[in-house]
Structure formats: structure tokens, C-alpha cells
Design an enzyme around this catalytic site. Structure first.
Site, PDB file in Angstrom:
ATOM      1  N   ASP A  36       0.034  11.179  31.092  1.00  0.00           N
ATOM      2  CA  ASP A  36      -0.883  10.975  29.969  1.00  0.00           C
ATOM      3  C   ASP A  36      -0.127  11.121  28.649  1.00  0.00           C
ATOM      4  O   ASP A  36       0.343  12.205  28.307  1.00  0.00           O
ATOM      5  CB  ASP A  36      -2.018  12.013  30.038  1.00  0.00           C
ATOM      6  CG  ASP A  36      -3.064  11.789  28.965  1.00  0.00           C
ATOM      7  OD1 ASP A  36      -3.996  10.996  29.201  1.00  0.00           O
ATOM      8  OD2 ASP A  36      -2.929  12.376  27.865  1.00  0.00           O
ATOM      9  N   TYR A  73       1.466  10.840  19.921  1.00  0.00           N
ATOM     10  CA  TYR A  73       2.452  11.836  20.375  1.00  0.00           C
ATOM     11  C   TYR A  73       3.888  11.400  20.049  1.00  0.00           C
ATOM     12  O   TYR A  73       4.811  12.206  20.104  1.00  0.00           O
ATOM     13  CB  TYR A  73       2.362  12.099  21.886  1.00  0.00           C
ATOM     14  CG  TYR A  73       1.004  12.531  22.407  1.00  0.00           C
ATOM     15  CD1 TYR A  73      -0.015  12.944  21.556  1.00  0.00           C
ATOM     16  CD2 TYR A  73       0.739  12.535  23.781  1.00  0.00           C
ATOM     17  CE1 TYR A  73      -1.257  13.325  22.046  1.00  0.00           C
ATOM     18  CE2 TYR A  73      -0.500  12.921  24.274  1.00  0.00           C
ATOM     19  CZ  TYR A  73      -1.499  13.297  23.396  1.00  0.00           C
ATOM     20  OH  TYR A  73      -2.722  13.670  23.890  1.00  0.00           O
ATOM     21  N   LYS A  79      -3.061   6.132  24.277  1.00  0.00           N
ATOM     22  CA  LYS A  79      -4.278   6.184  23.449  1.00  0.00           C
ATOM     23  C   LYS A  79      -3.991   5.603  22.074  1.00  0.00           C
ATOM     24  O   LYS A  79      -2.897   5.793  21.523  1.00  0.00           O
ATOM     25  CB  LYS A  79      -4.747   7.639  23.282  1.00  0.00           C
ATOM     26  CG  LYS A  79      -4.741   8.443  24.556  1.00  0.00           C
ATOM     27  CD  LYS A  79      -5.275   9.851  24.388  1.00  0.00           C
ATOM     28  CE  LYS A  79      -4.951  10.700  25.598  1.00  0.00           C
ATOM     29  NZ  LYS A  79      -3.604  11.310  25.559  1.00  0.00           N
ATOM     30  N   HIS A  81      -8.588   7.286  20.922  1.00  0.00           N
ATOM     31  CA  HIS A  81      -8.238   8.713  20.956  1.00  0.00           C
ATOM     32  C   HIS A  81      -9.362   9.600  20.403  1.00  0.00           C
ATOM     33  O   HIS A  81      -9.672  10.641  20.976  1.00  0.00           O
ATOM     34  CB  HIS A  81      -6.938   8.926  20.158  1.00  0.00           C
ATOM     35  CG  HIS A  81      -6.139  10.095  20.589  1.00  0.00           C
ATOM     36  ND1 HIS A  81      -4.766  10.116  20.571  1.00  0.00           N
ATOM     37  CD2 HIS A  81      -6.493  11.317  21.062  1.00  0.00           C
ATOM     38  CE1 HIS A  81      -4.324  11.286  21.012  1.00  0.00           C
ATOM     39  NE2 HIS A  81      -5.355  12.029  21.300  1.00  0.00           N
ATOM     40  N   LYS A 107       0.121  20.283  30.769  1.00  0.00           N
ATOM     41  CA  LYS A 107       1.434  20.027  30.163  1.00  0.00           C
ATOM     42  C   LYS A 107       2.323  21.254  30.326  1.00  0.00           C
ATOM     43  O   LYS A 107       1.875  22.394  30.167  1.00  0.00           O
ATOM     44  CB  LYS A 107       1.240  19.723  28.677  1.00  0.00           C
ATOM     45  CG  LYS A 107       2.510  19.612  27.883  1.00  0.00           C
ATOM     46  CD  LYS A 107       2.688  20.802  26.967  1.00  0.00           C
ATOM     47  CE  LYS A 107       4.088  20.866  26.410  1.00  0.00           C
ATOM     48  NZ  LYS A 107       4.281  22.072  25.571  1.00  0.00           N
ATOM     49  N   SER A 108       3.587  21.026  30.668  1.00  0.00           N
ATOM     50  CA  SER A 108       4.583  22.087  30.611  1.00  0.00           C
ATOM     51  C   SER A 108       5.949  21.439  30.481  1.00  0.00           C
ATOM     52  O   SER A 108       6.141  20.314  30.937  1.00  0.00           O
ATOM     53  CB  SER A 108       4.535  22.940  31.885  1.00  0.00           C
ATOM     54  OG  SER A 108       5.603  23.861  31.846  1.00  0.00           O
ATOM     55  N   ARG A 163       6.936  25.697  36.175  1.00  0.00           N
ATOM     56  CA  ARG A 163       5.493  25.612  35.894  1.00  0.00           C
ATOM     57  C   ARG A 163       4.919  24.263  36.304  1.00  0.00           C
ATOM     58  O   ARG A 163       3.794  24.182  36.792  1.00  0.00           O
ATOM     59  CB  ARG A 163       5.231  25.867  34.416  1.00  0.00           C
ATOM     60  CG  ARG A 163       5.307  27.340  34.076  1.00  0.00           C
ATOM     61  CD  ARG A 163       5.076  27.545  32.605  1.00  0.00           C
ATOM     62  NE  ARG A 163       4.976  28.941  32.264  1.00  0.00           N
ATOM     63  CZ  ARG A 163       4.905  29.389  31.021  1.00  0.00           C
ATOM     64  NH1 ARG A 163       4.935  28.537  30.011  1.00  0.00           N
ATOM     65  NH2 ARG A 163       4.809  30.674  30.788  1.00  0.00           N
TER      66      ARG A 163
HETATM   67  P1  NAD Z   1      -2.723  22.729  28.554  1.00  0.00           P
HETATM   68  O1  NAD Z   1      -4.037  23.375  28.808  1.00  0.00           O
HETATM   69  O2  NAD Z   1      -2.168  21.791  29.541  1.00  0.00           O
HETATM   70  O3  NAD Z   1      -1.700  23.935  28.286  1.00  0.00           O
HETATM   71  C1  NAD Z   1      -0.365  23.707  27.956  1.00  0.00           C
HETATM   72  C2  NAD Z   1       0.283  25.052  27.592  1.00  0.00           C
HETATM   73  O4  NAD Z   1       0.196  25.937  28.680  1.00  0.00           O
HETATM   74  C3  NAD Z   1       1.758  24.890  27.266  1.00  0.00           C
HETATM   75  O5  NAD Z   1       2.073  25.773  26.213  1.00  0.00           O
HETATM   76  C4  NAD Z   1       2.472  25.328  28.535  1.00  0.00           C
HETATM   77  O6  NAD Z   1       3.699  25.901  28.266  1.00  0.00           O
HETATM   78  C5  NAD Z   1       1.508  26.340  29.121  1.00  0.00           C
HETATM   79  N1  NAD Z   1       1.542  26.295  30.592  1.00  0.00           N
HETATM   80  C6  NAD Z   1       1.511  25.176  31.368  1.00  0.00           C
HETATM   81  N2  NAD Z   1       1.532  25.519  32.667  1.00  0.00           N
HETATM   82  C7  NAD Z   1       1.561  26.867  32.721  1.00  0.00           C
HETATM   83  C8  NAD Z   1       1.589  27.787  33.777  1.00  0.00           C
HETATM   84  N3  NAD Z   1       1.598  27.396  35.058  1.00  0.00           N
HETATM   85  N4  NAD Z   1       1.621  29.120  33.479  1.00  0.00           N
HETATM   86  C9  NAD Z   1       1.610  29.539  32.187  1.00  0.00           C
HETATM   87  N5  NAD Z   1       1.571  28.702  31.128  1.00  0.00           N
HETATM   88  C10 NAD Z   1       1.558  27.365  31.392  1.00  0.00           C
HETATM   89  O7  NAD Z   1      -2.822  22.061  27.086  1.00  0.00           O
HETATM   90  P2  NAD Z   1      -2.496  20.658  26.433  1.00  0.00           P
HETATM   91  O8  NAD Z   1      -1.066  20.305  26.494  1.00  0.00           O
HETATM   92  O9  NAD Z   1      -3.154  20.710  25.087  1.00  0.00           O
HETATM   93  O10 NAD Z   1      -3.351  19.635  27.302  1.00  0.00           O
HETATM   94  C11 NAD Z   1      -2.825  18.910  28.402  1.00  0.00           C
HETATM   95  C12 NAD Z   1      -2.762  17.430  28.096  1.00  0.00           C
HETATM   96  O11 NAD Z   1      -4.045  16.946  27.689  1.00  0.00           O
HETATM   97  C13 NAD Z   1      -1.851  17.085  26.919  1.00  0.00           C
HETATM   98  O12 NAD Z   1      -0.485  17.121  27.246  1.00  0.00           O
HETATM   99  C14 NAD Z   1      -2.352  15.702  26.586  1.00  0.00           C
HETATM  100  O13 NAD Z   1      -1.847  14.768  27.518  1.00  0.00           O
HETATM  101  C15 NAD Z   1      -3.859  15.859  26.775  1.00  0.00           C
HETATM  102  N6  NAD Z   1      -4.563  16.174  25.501  1.00  0.00           N
HETATM  103  C16 NAD Z   1      -5.401  15.224  25.003  1.00  0.00           C
HETATM  104  C17 NAD Z   1      -6.085  15.461  23.824  1.00  0.00           C
HETATM  105  C18 NAD Z   1      -7.022  14.409  23.303  1.00  0.00           C
HETATM  106  O14 NAD Z   1      -7.493  14.534  22.167  1.00  0.00           O
HETATM  107  N7  NAD Z   1      -7.305  13.387  24.051  1.00  0.00           N
HETATM  108  C19 NAD Z   1      -5.914  16.671  23.127  1.00  0.00           C
HETATM  109  C20 NAD Z   1      -5.056  17.623  23.663  1.00  0.00           C
HETATM  110  C21 NAD Z   1      -4.396  17.375  24.867  1.00  0.00           C
END
Ligand code: NAD
Length: 283
Positions: A51, A56, A81, A114, A236-237, A242
């Protein structure tokens, strides 16, 4: 790299028959110069759904990793998006062409609006431009992100194509059950962004306790909750460990009581903006 089959990740049919892997990898906030490496690692682990977004700035890295992986393009589901600053039809069509160029693809699996930007944009007109892209066959499915039911109703009234997905903020502190039910009633698959609340839900005592009981991590328990609710997720990570941890969520189940204990954490706790009040256009 040899192609590894995606072990055990279910797919969900969209309303036009296209199948989307329920678990993917999100690349928000991964710097452009590190995105190819992160995506390559995700593909090696077995992720087959990425995604990204024009906003981005890292579509090129995603495309490079997919193209160089040796995995058939048809085996990887890629979403992008539309940037908030593409408001007019011609600009939208050009920006979609640009996304394909950046990715080095001849089609996208899914292309989304988006944000609705209700005070500054005609999102129905933008949707019509996405319908043109869909008709061209260069996006296998189109959808929206951050749309509330009243935004969706306006689309239904004025257009031919139902969005295939609605990608919105959902995690245990923001369960969004009404919005999910609305999507389901209209054959729209809900995608949950920030599924672990950008890490904020992982220290919650109820989630920590469940994780200890099950011998899993808080992230795994939270991601499993989403999967059992039927939503699509892409945590995301940038860390390989992770990414692997987040992928290993298909060998256990939460019972009804455990599911309810997580849903009970809902407190309307948004991390991101409320789509009704968000009208930000990047320069
Ligand atoms: P997320 O909930 O996926 O959390 C990511 C954070 O958690 C990072 O800091 C990562 O280091 C940490 N993390 C990941 N796995 C972990 C684990 N196993 N243990 C501990 N910490 C961990 O948040 P995100 O990145 O905001 O959301 C995921 C995806 O959603 C984004 O990458 C993007 O593709 C999408 N997104 C879309 C929108 C939108 O407006 N459409 C907005 C935000 C995100």
C-alpha cells in the site's frame, strides 16, 4: 530472488471480482531512498500486497522492488492513492500516468481517492476521473479512503461505479463499527489504516494480557483481531523482524470473548484527522 508463495494469507473478493490479499505491507513514512529495500524485504517474507500513495513520494521504490523481485507482477497487489493536490480531471489523469511511470507498471491493482476534502474539492467529480481510469483497464479496481457514509452516499447518487474499498483509520481505540457496517451493506471492503494505532495500542494492559495468555505479541494479537473482523490491513515497519512478526498471524485464533475484550477498548480515539474537517492540500 526466488518467488515464495504467500503462506496462508487469505484473499477477499472485491465487488468486481478482483481478489485482494487481506494482509499487506504499508509504506507510509518510509523514506523514498529506503523504500525499495523495505519492500524487497517484505516480499521475501511473503507479503504480496503493498500500500503506497502519491503523497508518500515512494512509489518508485515500491515499483523497483516488485519489478526486480522475480515475482510475477500478477502475484503482487499494489495500491496507490491520488494526491490531495490533484483536483481537476486532466490533472488526475496525468497524475495516474505519472504513478504508473514511477512504479514502472502498466497497471495498478487499486487506485484510491486519498481524502474527500469536503470543503475544498468536488470529490464526486474526482471520482468520475477515477471511473475513466477504471474504464481504461489500467486500474483493476478503484476505491476511496477516509470517506464517511454521507460522502459515499453522494458518490452513489452521482456515479456508476461503487468504490471497491474504503480505507479508513481503524484500530482497537477507534473500532469504527458503524462505518464498517455501512461499507459492508454496500459491498465495499473496509481497509483499516494504522491497524496498530502507530504503536499506541500495543501497551494497553488488556492487549498485553491477551498476548501473554496466547504466547503472541501485542502487535500479533491486534492484527489478528482485524483479520477476524474481516478487514484488510497493511501494517508498516522498517524492521525485518517486525515485518515477519506482523506476517505470522494465521496460526492462532481469538475466541469471541477475546475479540470482544479488544473491541471494548474503543474510545473514539483518532490518531489522524477527522475526514469531515480535513481539507489540507499540499503545495
Ligand atoms: P501502523 O499502525 O501500521 O503502525 C506503524 C508503527 O508501528 C511504526 O512506527 C512501526 O515501527 C511500529 N510497528 C510496526 N510493527 C510493530 C511491531 N510488531 N511491534 C512494535 N511496533 C511495531 O501505522 P501506519 O504506518 O500509520 O499505518 C499503516 C499503513 O496504513 C501505512 O503505511 C499506509 O500504507 C496506510 N495509511 C493510510 C492512511 C490514509 O489516509 N489512507 C493514513 C495512514 C496510514
Amino acid at each position: 530472488m526466488a518467488a515464495t508463495p504467500a503462506p496462508g494469507v487469505p484473499t477477499i473478493p472485491l465487488n468486481n471480482g478482483v481478489e485482494i490479499p487481506q494482509l499487506g505491507f504499508g509504506v507510509y513514512q518510509i523514506p523514498p531512498d529506503r523504500t525499495a529495500e523495505a519492500t524487497r524485504t517484505a516480499l521475501e517474507i511473503g507479503y504480496r500486497h503493498i500500500d503506497t500513495a502519491q503523497m508518500y513520494g515512494n512509489e518508485a521504490g515500491v515499483g523497483q522492488a516488485v519489478r526486480e523481485s522475480g515475482i510475477d507482477r500478477g502475484e503482487v497487489f499494489v495500491t496507490s492513492k491520488l494526491n490531495n493536490n490533484k483536483l481537476e480531471r486532466d490533472d488526475i489523469l496525468r497524475s495516474f500516468d505519472r504513478s504508473l511511470e514511477e512504479l514502472g507498471f502498466d497497471y495498478l491493482d487499486l487506485f484510491l481517492i486519498h481524502w474527500p476534502l469536503p470543503a475544498v474539492s468536488d470529490y464526486v467529480a474526482r471520482w468520475k476521473a477515477l471511473e475513466e481510469i477504471y474504464a481504461s483497464g489500467r486500474a483493476k479496481a478503484i476505491g476511496v479512503s477516509n470517506f464517511n457514509p454521507h460522502h459515499l452516499r453522494n458518490l452513489f447518487a452521482a456515479s456508476e461505479t461503487r468504490p471497491a474499498v474504503n480505507q479508513v483509520e481503524i484500530h482497537p481505540f477507534l473500532a469504527q463499527d458503524d462505518l464498517r457496517a455501512f461499507d459492508a451493506d454496500h459491498e465495499i471492503v473496509t481497509e483499516a489504516w494504522s491497524p496498530i494505532g502507530q504503536g499506541q495500542v500495543l501497551g494497553d494492559p488488556a492487549i498485553v494480557q491477551l498476548a501473554e495468555q496466547l504466547g503472541k505479541t501485542p502487535a500479533q494479537v491486534t492484527l489478528r483481531w482485524h483479520v477476524q473482523r474481516g478487514d484488510v490491513i497493511f501494517p508498516k515497519s522498517s524492521s525485518k523482524d517486525r515485518m515477519a512478526e506482523n506476517f505470522a498471524i494465521f496460526d492462532f485464533e481469538l475466541d469471541q470473548q477475546q475479540m470482544s475484550a479488544i473491541t471494548a477498548l474503543d474510545r473514539g480515539g483518532r490518531i489522524g484527522p477527522d475526514p469531515d474537517d480535513f481539507n489540507w492540500i499540499p503545495r
